[in-house]
Write a protein that holds these residues in place. Structure first.
Motif, PDB file in Angstrom:
ATOM      1  N   PRO A  85      79.628  29.983  38.359  1.00  0.00           N
ATOM      2  CA  PRO A  85      79.882  29.251  39.612  1.00  0.00           C
ATOM      3  C   PRO A  85      81.364  28.925  39.836  1.00  0.00           C
ATOM      4  O   PRO A  85      81.823  28.913  40.972  1.00  0.00           O
ATOM      5  CB  PRO A  85      79.059  27.973  39.470  1.00  0.00           C
ATOM      6  N   THR A  86      82.110  28.708  38.766  1.00  0.00           N
ATOM      7  CA  THR A  86      83.516  28.320  38.903  1.00  0.00           C
ATOM      8  C   THR A  86      84.410  29.451  39.392  1.00  0.00           C
ATOM      9  O   THR A  86      85.535  29.196  39.815  1.00  0.00           O
ATOM     10  CB  THR A  86      84.064  27.801  37.556  1.00  0.00           C
ATOM     11  N   VAL A  87      83.928  30.694  39.344  1.00  0.00           N
ATOM     12  CA  VAL A  87      84.761  31.819  39.771  1.00  0.00           C
ATOM     13  C   VAL A  87      84.153  32.602  40.931  1.00  0.00           C
ATOM     14  O   VAL A  87      84.672  33.656  41.313  1.00  0.00           O
ATOM     15  CB  VAL A  87      85.083  32.772  38.591  1.00  0.00           C
ATOM     16  N   ARG A  88      83.092  32.104  41.524  1.00  0.00           N
ATOM     17  CA  ARG A  88      82.481  32.808  42.659  1.00  0.00           C
ATOM     18  C   ARG A  88      83.456  32.856  43.829  1.00  0.00           C
ATOM     19  O   ARG A  88      84.224  31.935  44.049  1.00  0.00           O
ATOM     20  CB  ARG A  88      81.173  32.131  43.062  1.00  0.00           C
ATOM     21  N   GLY A  89      83.396  33.961  44.561  1.00  0.00           N
ATOM     22  CA  GLY A  89      84.278  34.137  45.706  1.00  0.00           C
ATOM     23  C   GLY A  89      85.661  34.649  45.330  1.00  0.00           C
ATOM     24  O   GLY A  89      86.545  34.745  46.176  1.00  0.00           O
ATOM     25  N   GLN A  90      85.858  35.015  44.057  1.00  0.00           N
ATOM     26  CA  GLN A  90      87.160  35.483  43.594  1.00  0.00           C
ATOM     27  C   GLN A  90      87.151  36.969  43.209  1.00  0.00           C
ATOM     28  O   GLN A  90      88.082  37.449  42.577  1.00  0.00           O
ATOM     29  CB  GLN A  90      87.619  34.653  42.394  1.00  0.00           C
ATOM     30  N   GLY A  91      86.105  37.688  43.564  1.00  0.00           N
ATOM     31  CA  GLY A  91      86.044  39.124  43.286  1.00  0.00           C
ATOM     32  C   GLY A  91      85.392  39.510  41.978  1.00  0.00           C
ATOM     33  O   GLY A  91      85.302  40.697  41.654  1.00  0.00           O
ATOM     34  N   TRP A  92      84.926  38.530  41.218  1.00  0.00           N
ATOM     35  CA  TRP A  92      84.311  38.844  39.923  1.00  0.00           C
ATOM     36  C   TRP A  92      82.984  39.576  40.080  1.00  0.00           C
ATOM     37  O   TRP A  92      82.644  40.442  39.266  1.00  0.00           O
ATOM     38  CB  TRP A  92      84.133  37.586  39.092  1.00  0.00           C
ATOM     39  N   GLY A  93      82.210  39.245  41.091  1.00  0.00           N
ATOM     40  CA  GLY A  93      80.943  39.949  41.312  1.00  0.00           C
ATOM     41  C   GLY A  93      81.178  41.415  41.611  1.00  0.00           C
ATOM     42  O   GLY A  93      80.495  42.291  41.069  1.00  0.00           O
ATOM     43  N   ARG A  94      82.157  41.701  42.455  1.00  0.00           N
ATOM     44  CA  ARG A  94      82.502  43.085  42.773  1.00  0.00           C
ATOM     45  C   ARG A  94      82.979  43.814  41.510  1.00  0.00           C
ATOM     46  O   ARG A  94      82.593  44.950  41.248  1.00  0.00           O
ATOM     47  CB  ARG A  94      83.588  43.128  43.840  1.00  0.00           C
ATOM     48  N   HIS A  95      83.812  43.141  40.727  1.00  0.00           N
ATOM     49  CA  HIS A  95      84.306  43.769  39.503  1.00  0.00           C
ATOM     50  C   HIS A  95      83.160  44.024  38.525  1.00  0.00           C
ATOM     51  O   HIS A  95      83.098  45.098  37.910  1.00  0.00           O
ATOM     52  CB  HIS A  95      85.397  42.913  38.848  1.00  0.00           C
ATOM     53  N   LEU A  96      82.261  43.074  38.392  1.00  0.00           N
ATOM     54  CA  LEU A  96      81.112  43.254  37.509  1.00  0.00           C
ATOM     55  C   LEU A  96      80.279  44.458  37.944  1.00  0.00           C
ATOM     56  O   LEU A  96      79.873  45.288  37.118  1.00  0.00           O
ATOM     57  CB  LEU A  96      80.267  41.977  37.478  1.00  0.00           C
ATOM     58  N   LEU A  97      80.050  44.591  39.245  1.00  0.00           N
ATOM     59  CA  LEU A  97      79.311  45.756  39.748  1.00  0.00           C
ATOM     60  C   LEU A  97      80.078  47.046  39.491  1.00  0.00           C
ATOM     61  O   LEU A  97      79.491  48.058  39.085  1.00  0.00           O
ATOM     62  CB  LEU A  97      79.057  45.613  41.247  1.00  0.00           C
ATOM     63  N   THR A  98      81.373  47.025  39.700  1.00  0.00           N
ATOM     64  CA  THR A  98      82.190  48.226  39.519  1.00  0.00           C
ATOM     65  C   THR A  98      82.138  48.716  38.078  1.00  0.00           C
ATOM     66  O   THR A  98      81.924  49.912  37.834  1.00  0.00           O
ATOM     67  CB  THR A  98      83.650  47.947  39.943  1.00  0.00           C
ATOM     68  N   VAL A  99      82.332  47.812  37.125  1.00  0.00           N
ATOM     69  CA  VAL A  99      82.300  48.254  35.721  1.00  0.00           C
ATOM     70  C   VAL A  99      80.882  48.637  35.302  1.00  0.00           C
ATOM     71  O   VAL A  99      80.708  49.519  34.455  1.00  0.00           O
ATOM     72  CB  VAL A  99      82.936  47.228  34.746  1.00  0.00           C
ATOM     73  N   THR A 100      79.878  48.020  35.902  1.00  0.00           N
ATOM     74  CA  THR A 100      78.488  48.403  35.620  1.00  0.00           C
ATOM     75  C   THR A 100      78.228  49.823  36.115  1.00  0.00           C
ATOM     76  O   THR A 100      77.609  50.626  35.409  1.00  0.00           O
ATOM     77  CB  THR A 100      77.509  47.409  36.255  1.00  0.00           C
ATOM     78  N   LEU A 101      78.707  50.146  37.302  1.00  0.00           N
ATOM     79  CA  LEU A 101      78.535  51.498  37.837  1.00  0.00           C
ATOM     80  C   LEU A 101      79.312  52.520  37.009  1.00  0.00           C
ATOM     81  O   LEU A 101      78.827  53.633  36.774  1.00  0.00           O
ATOM     82  CB  LEU A 101      78.963  51.541  39.306  1.00  0.00           C
ATOM     83  N   GLU A 102      80.496  52.150  36.537  1.00  0.00           N
ATOM     84  CA  GLU A 102      81.263  53.043  35.660  1.00  0.00           C
ATOM     85  C   GLU A 102      80.500  53.300  34.359  1.00  0.00           C
ATOM     86  O   GLU A 102      80.456  54.433  33.864  1.00  0.00           O
ATOM     87  CB  GLU A 102      82.637  52.442  35.352  1.00  0.00           C
ATOM     88  N   TYR A 103      79.904  52.253  33.823  1.00  0.00           N
ATOM     89  CA  TYR A 103      79.116  52.387  32.595  1.00  0.00           C
ATOM     90  C   TYR A 103      77.924  53.320  32.829  1.00  0.00           C
ATOM     91  O   TYR A 103      77.637  54.197  32.010  1.00  0.00           O
ATOM     92  CB  TYR A 103      78.661  51.007  32.116  1.00  0.00           C
TER      93      TYR A 103
END
Length: 150
Positions: A85-103
């Motif tokens: 919750p402390t980092v929502r809205g800062q692009g972490w969700g997009r980054h998490l999805l991106t590295v998940t798709l790379e994996y």
């Protein structure tokens, strides 16, 4: 570049602390887990053949994201994706999805899918922005199923 690392037992209370009420739990796990939510409730990978859980850490090493991956035939199912919750809205969700798709790509997976609450507009927008498309047959359901090629 920040990458995924396997979730450990030490991560369970951290992820559980990000889920502060029954509504947040429903958004995270759907109807399959009930409130009150305990860290041990996350330790259920054995119930899904081949399931793994991953964490995303910030540069300083503190966890900021969690995702569970389950292979189903030729598809990889993304589930229990959450950002602190402390980092929502800062692009972490997009980054998490991106590295998940790379994996998934590294594993040779051709297609990924996920389910999202129809009412979770921010998550649906995020998924659409990285190429997920909703299954038209689920658009009127409480949980919308989305997928994309890797």
């Amino acid at each position: 570049m920040r990458s995924l690392r396997p979730r450990t037992g030490e991560d369970l209370p951290i992820v559980a602390s990000w889920i502060t009420n029954a509504d947040a739990l429903y958004a995270f796990a759907g109807p399959w887990v009930t409130w009150p939510f305990l860290p041990s409730d996350l330790d259920d990978l054995h119930k899904r053949q081949g399931a793994t859980a991953w964490m995303l850490d910030a540069m300083g090493g503190s966890p900021v994201g969690h995702v569970q991956l389950t292979p189903i035939d030729e598809t990889l199912r993304i589930g229990r994706l959450i950002v602190a919750p402390t980092v929502r809205g800062q692009g972490w969700g997009r980054h998490l999805l991106t590295v998940t798709l790379e994996y998934a790509r590294e594993l040779g997976i051709e297609r990924v899918q996920l389910g999202v609450l129809a009412s979770n507009t921010p998550a649906r927008r995020l998924y659409e922005s990285v190429g997920f498309r909703a299954d038209p047959e689920t658009l009127e359901e409480a949980i919308v199923f989305m997928a994309r090629d890797v």
